[in-house]
Scaffold this active site. Structure first.
Site, PDB file in Angstrom:
ATOM      1  N   ARG A  25      50.173   1.074  45.842  1.00 49.85           N
ATOM      2  CA  ARG A  25      50.179  -0.343  45.447  1.00 49.85           C
ATOM      3  C   ARG A  25      50.142  -1.276  46.669  1.00 49.85           C
ATOM      4  NH1 ARG A  25      52.637  -5.043  46.525  1.00 49.85           N
ATOM      5  NH2 ARG A  25      54.627  -3.981  46.715  1.00 49.85           N
ATOM      6  N   ASP A  26      51.251  -1.376  47.389  1.00 50.60           N
ATOM      7  CA  ASP A  26      51.303  -2.303  48.535  1.00 50.60           C
ATOM      8  C   ASP A  26      50.277  -1.873  49.579  1.00 50.60           C
ATOM      9  OD1 ASP A  26      52.157  -4.249  50.318  1.00 50.60           O
ATOM     10  OD2 ASP A  26      54.276  -3.813  50.078  1.00 50.60           O
ATOM     11  N   HIS A  72      62.659  -3.028  52.218  1.00 54.93           N
ATOM     12  CA  HIS A  72      61.183  -2.968  52.109  1.00 54.93           C
ATOM     13  C   HIS A  72      60.652  -3.662  53.365  1.00 54.93           C
ATOM     14  CE1 HIS A  72      57.343  -3.458  49.618  1.00 54.93           C
ATOM     15  NE2 HIS A  72      57.157  -4.365  50.566  1.00 54.93           N
ATOM     16  N   CYS A 119      49.914  -7.643  52.686  1.00 53.80           N
ATOM     17  CA  CYS A 119      49.918  -8.479  51.474  1.00 53.80           C
ATOM     18  C   CYS A 119      48.802  -9.508  51.601  1.00 53.80           C
ATOM     19  CB  CYS A 119      51.266  -9.182  51.331  1.00 53.80           C
ATOM     20  SG  CYS A 119      51.299 -10.377  49.985  1.00 53.80           S
ATOM     21  N   ASN A 165      53.683  -1.459  55.194  1.00 53.66           N
ATOM     22  CA  ASN A 165      55.085  -1.040  55.255  1.00 53.66           C
ATOM     23  C   ASN A 165      55.229   0.039  56.306  1.00 53.66           C
ATOM     24  OD1 ASN A 165      54.580  -1.825  52.249  1.00 53.66           O
ATOM     25  ND2 ASN A 165      56.771  -1.956  52.574  1.00 53.66           N
TER      26      ASN A 165
HETATM   27  P1  HMG Z   1      48.280 -18.043  37.461  1.00 52.10           P
HETATM   28  O1  HMG Z   1      46.873 -18.423  37.777  1.00 52.10           O
HETATM   29  O2  HMG Z   1      49.361 -19.018  37.807  1.00 52.10           O
HETATM   30  O3  HMG Z   1      48.444 -17.620  35.939  1.00 52.10           O
HETATM   31  O4  HMG Z   1      48.576 -16.637  38.145  1.00 52.10           O
HETATM   32  P2  HMG Z   1      48.009 -18.259  34.627  1.00 52.10           P
HETATM   33  O5  HMG Z   1      49.018 -17.811  33.611  1.00 52.10           O
HETATM   34  O6  HMG Z   1      47.727 -19.732  34.775  1.00 52.10           O
HETATM   35  O7  HMG Z   1      46.610 -17.516  34.286  1.00 52.10           O
HETATM   36  C1  HMG Z   1      45.430 -17.741  35.031  1.00 52.10           C
HETATM   37  C2  HMG Z   1      44.445 -16.612  34.767  1.00 52.10           C
HETATM   38  O8  HMG Z   1      44.979 -15.361  35.210  1.00 52.10           O
HETATM   39  C3  HMG Z   1      44.132 -16.407  33.295  1.00 52.10           C
HETATM   40  O9  HMG Z   1      42.815 -15.861  33.225  1.00 52.10           O
HETATM   41  C4  HMG Z   1      45.092 -15.328  32.881  1.00 52.10           C
HETATM   42  O10 HMG Z   1      44.672 -14.611  31.763  1.00 52.10           O
HETATM   43  C5  HMG Z   1      45.093 -14.436  34.112  1.00 52.10           C
HETATM   44  P3  HMG Z   1      41.538 -16.799  32.940  1.00 52.10           P
HETATM   45  O11 HMG Z   1      41.858 -17.489  31.649  1.00 52.10           O
HETATM   46  O12 HMG Z   1      41.452 -17.772  34.089  1.00 52.10           O
HETATM   47  O13 HMG Z   1      40.410 -15.811  32.881  1.00 52.10           O
HETATM   48  N1  HMG Z   1      46.341 -13.693  34.283  1.00 52.10           N
HETATM   49  C6  HMG Z   1      46.409 -12.344  34.379  1.00 52.10           C
HETATM   50  N2  HMG Z   1      45.465 -11.396  34.355  1.00 52.10           N
HETATM   51  C7  HMG Z   1      45.878 -10.117  34.480  1.00 52.10           C
HETATM   52  N3  HMG Z   1      47.189  -9.758  34.617  1.00 52.10           N
HETATM   53  C8  HMG Z   1      48.144 -10.689  34.642  1.00 52.10           C
HETATM   54  C9  HMG Z   1      47.764 -12.040  34.513  1.00 52.10           C
HETATM   55  N4  HMG Z   1      48.461 -13.204  34.515  1.00 52.10           N
HETATM   56  C10 HMG Z   1      47.587 -14.186  34.362  1.00 52.10           C
HETATM   57  N5  HMG Z   1      49.417 -10.325  34.790  1.00 52.10           N
HETATM   58  C11 HMG Z   1      49.739 -14.639  38.694  1.00 52.10           C
HETATM   59  C12 HMG Z   1      49.854 -16.061  38.163  1.00 52.10           C
HETATM   60  C13 HMG Z   1      51.120 -14.148  39.075  1.00 52.10           C
HETATM   61  C14 HMG Z   1      49.160 -13.754  37.602  1.00 52.10           C
HETATM   62  C15 HMG Z   1      48.800 -14.648  39.910  1.00 52.10           C
HETATM   63  O14 HMG Z   1      49.292 -15.582  40.815  1.00 52.10           O
HETATM   64  C16 HMG Z   1      48.656 -13.312  40.565  1.00 52.10           C
HETATM   65  O15 HMG Z   1      48.151 -12.365  39.995  1.00 52.10           O
HETATM   66  N6  HMG Z   1      49.059 -13.231  41.839  1.00 52.10           N
HETATM   67  C17 HMG Z   1      48.957 -12.017  42.625  1.00 52.10           C
HETATM   68  C18 HMG Z   1      50.273 -11.678  43.168  1.00 52.10           C
HETATM   69  C19 HMG Z   1      50.227 -10.354  43.899  1.00 52.10           C
HETATM   70  O16 HMG Z   1      49.840  -9.332  43.334  1.00 52.10           O
HETATM   71  N7  HMG Z   1      50.642 -10.371  45.174  1.00 52.10           N
HETATM   72  C20 HMG Z   1      50.750  -9.177  45.933  1.00 52.10           C
HETATM   73  C21 HMG Z   1      51.899  -8.310  45.466  1.00 52.10           C
HETATM   74  S1  HMG Z   1      53.501  -8.953  45.940  1.00 52.10           S
HETATM   75  C22 HMG Z   1      53.762  -8.250  47.491  1.00 52.10           C
HETATM   76  O17 HMG Z   1      52.898  -7.604  48.024  1.00 52.10           O
HETATM   77  C23 HMG Z   1      55.113  -8.447  48.105  1.00 52.10           C
HETATM   78  C24 HMG Z   1      56.006  -7.172  48.007  1.00 52.10           C
HETATM   79  O18 HMG Z   1      55.363  -6.049  48.564  1.00 52.10           O
HETATM   80  C25 HMG Z   1      57.319  -7.439  48.751  1.00 52.10           C
HETATM   81  C26 HMG Z   1      57.072  -7.953  50.172  1.00 52.10           C
HETATM   82  O19 HMG Z   1      56.549  -7.219  51.005  1.00 52.10           O
HETATM   83  O20 HMG Z   1      57.359  -9.142  50.362  1.00 52.10           O
HETATM   84  C27 HMG Z   1      56.351  -6.857  46.531  1.00 52.10           C
HETATM   85 MG    MG Z   2      55.293  -5.544  50.594  1.00 57.45          MG
END
Ligand code: HMG
Ligand code: MG
Length: 306
Positions: free
Chosen positions: A15-16, A211, A244, A253
């Protein structure tokens, strides 16, 4: 100094590690990586994310990957679900394909929350609440990640009080475990210790994990200081894969191989076979046409050739 006798590593490589890859990695390759990691003895694997494919195209095959894994008894498979849409997608197939654990991901920085999940910290907690309720009602374990617990690419240093606040909010909605994340790998041991202490104000030592991204080469030291605090769960990434998409320049990581080497040297049990783990890291690195980003893997692979 008393260290934990046993440590659990969660490999977040699929994933990450892969979420930031520019070229699509086929589902079959992701599935093979998961299989190799479970065969190496990993007992928890963060497989994929049910997020918007427009935001993170690499995770668009989440359902296919989850469906393709041949599950091994005793292994916990986790996925990221930032909202109800993601959760519903994760539990739409038959029960045997559901994740054992879901991860909601918040941030200790407002700017990062906006960039990463398009909402404020307060709004994110509101979005997570029904997800946590639905997961717990279905016996799915809930982990909360807190990003940017020591530093943020947009806001700079983050005070431990911010981490404590987010930990309290996550506890308040029923999150069972928190991961203290150094998203951009800027942390050094005392700063990480303070972030971890902030999390521990609201979560038990058995319900926290570290993490640590390794951008500045500090992740092993940060892991060690947490071990000294009694923390025994860490997220690590096979071959040090990753980064990320919303933390430009941050590397993956800390490599699982490096942490296993550290722990083995300290006589701490992980249940992981380092040779098989190195093979898993080599498999994905070969696919990506690069060398494993792990000092221990590199040294041991060189030794194999001599
Ligand atoms: P948004 O645009 O605010 O959501 O996204 P929305 O509810 O307004 O929906 C907009 C569009 O997205 C719509 O589609 C929804 O259907 C779709 P459209 O009508 O435009 O075709 N949608 C989705 N589609 C699939 N799955 C979903 C989903 N939700 C809405 N779940 C959202 C909000 C959170 C979805 C968006 O901002 C997003 O996907 N962000 C990506 C975040 C991400 O994956 N980041 C990387 C992982 S976190 C990380 O790496 C950190 C971590 O490792 C810890 C660290 O190291 O810090 C965990
Ligand atoms: Mg991370």
């Amino acid at each position: 100094m008393k260290y934990p006798s046993r440590v659990k590593l969660v490999d977040v490589g699929p994933r990450d590690g892969l979420q930031n890859e520019k070229s699509p990695v086929p589902a079959a390759v992701k599935i093979e990586l998961v299989h190799r990691l479970q065969d190496a003895g990993l007992r928890e694997i963060e497989v994929t994310s049910f997020v918007s494919p427009k935001w993170v195209p690499q995770m668009a095959d989440a359902a296919e990957v989850m469906a393709g894994i041949q599950r091994k008894p005793g292994v916990r498979y986790s996925v990221l679900t930032p909202n109800m849409k993601g959760f519903e997608a994760a539990v739409s197939p038959p029960r045997e394909l559901w994740p054992d654990e879901i991860v909601v991901f918040a941030a200790a920085s407002e700017a990062f929350s906006q960039r990463n999940i398009n909402c404020s910290i307060a709004e994110s907690i509101e979005r997570f609440q029904p997800v946590v309720e639905a997961a717990r009602a279905n016996n799915i374990h809930v982990r909360g990640a807190i990003s940017c617990t020591v530093g943020c690419p947009y806001e700079g240093d983050i005070a431990p009080g911010r981490v404590e606040m987010v930990a309290r909010l996550l506890k308040g909605i029923g999150v069972q475990h928190i991961g203290i994340a150094d998203t951009i790998g800027v942390g050094t041991p005392l700063k990480v210790q303070r972030a971890m202490e902030a999390g521990l104000k609201h979560f038990d030592i058995n319900d926290v994990s570290g993490h640590f991204h390794d951008t500045y080469g500090q992740a092993l030291s940060n892991t060690l200081v947490c071990l000294e605090m009694g923390v025994w769960q860490f997220d690590t990434s096979s071959a040090g894969l990753g980064g990320c998409p919303y933390a430009k320049g941050a590397t993956g990581n800390v490599a699982t191989e490096d942490v296993v080497y550290l722990l083995q040297g300290m006589g701490i049990e992980t249940g992981i076979d380092l040779d098989k783990l190195i093979d898993a890291g080599k498999f994905i690195s070969d696919y990506l046409e690069r060398k494993p980003n792990s000092r221990a893997a590199t040294a041991l692979l060189n030794k194999r050739m001599n």
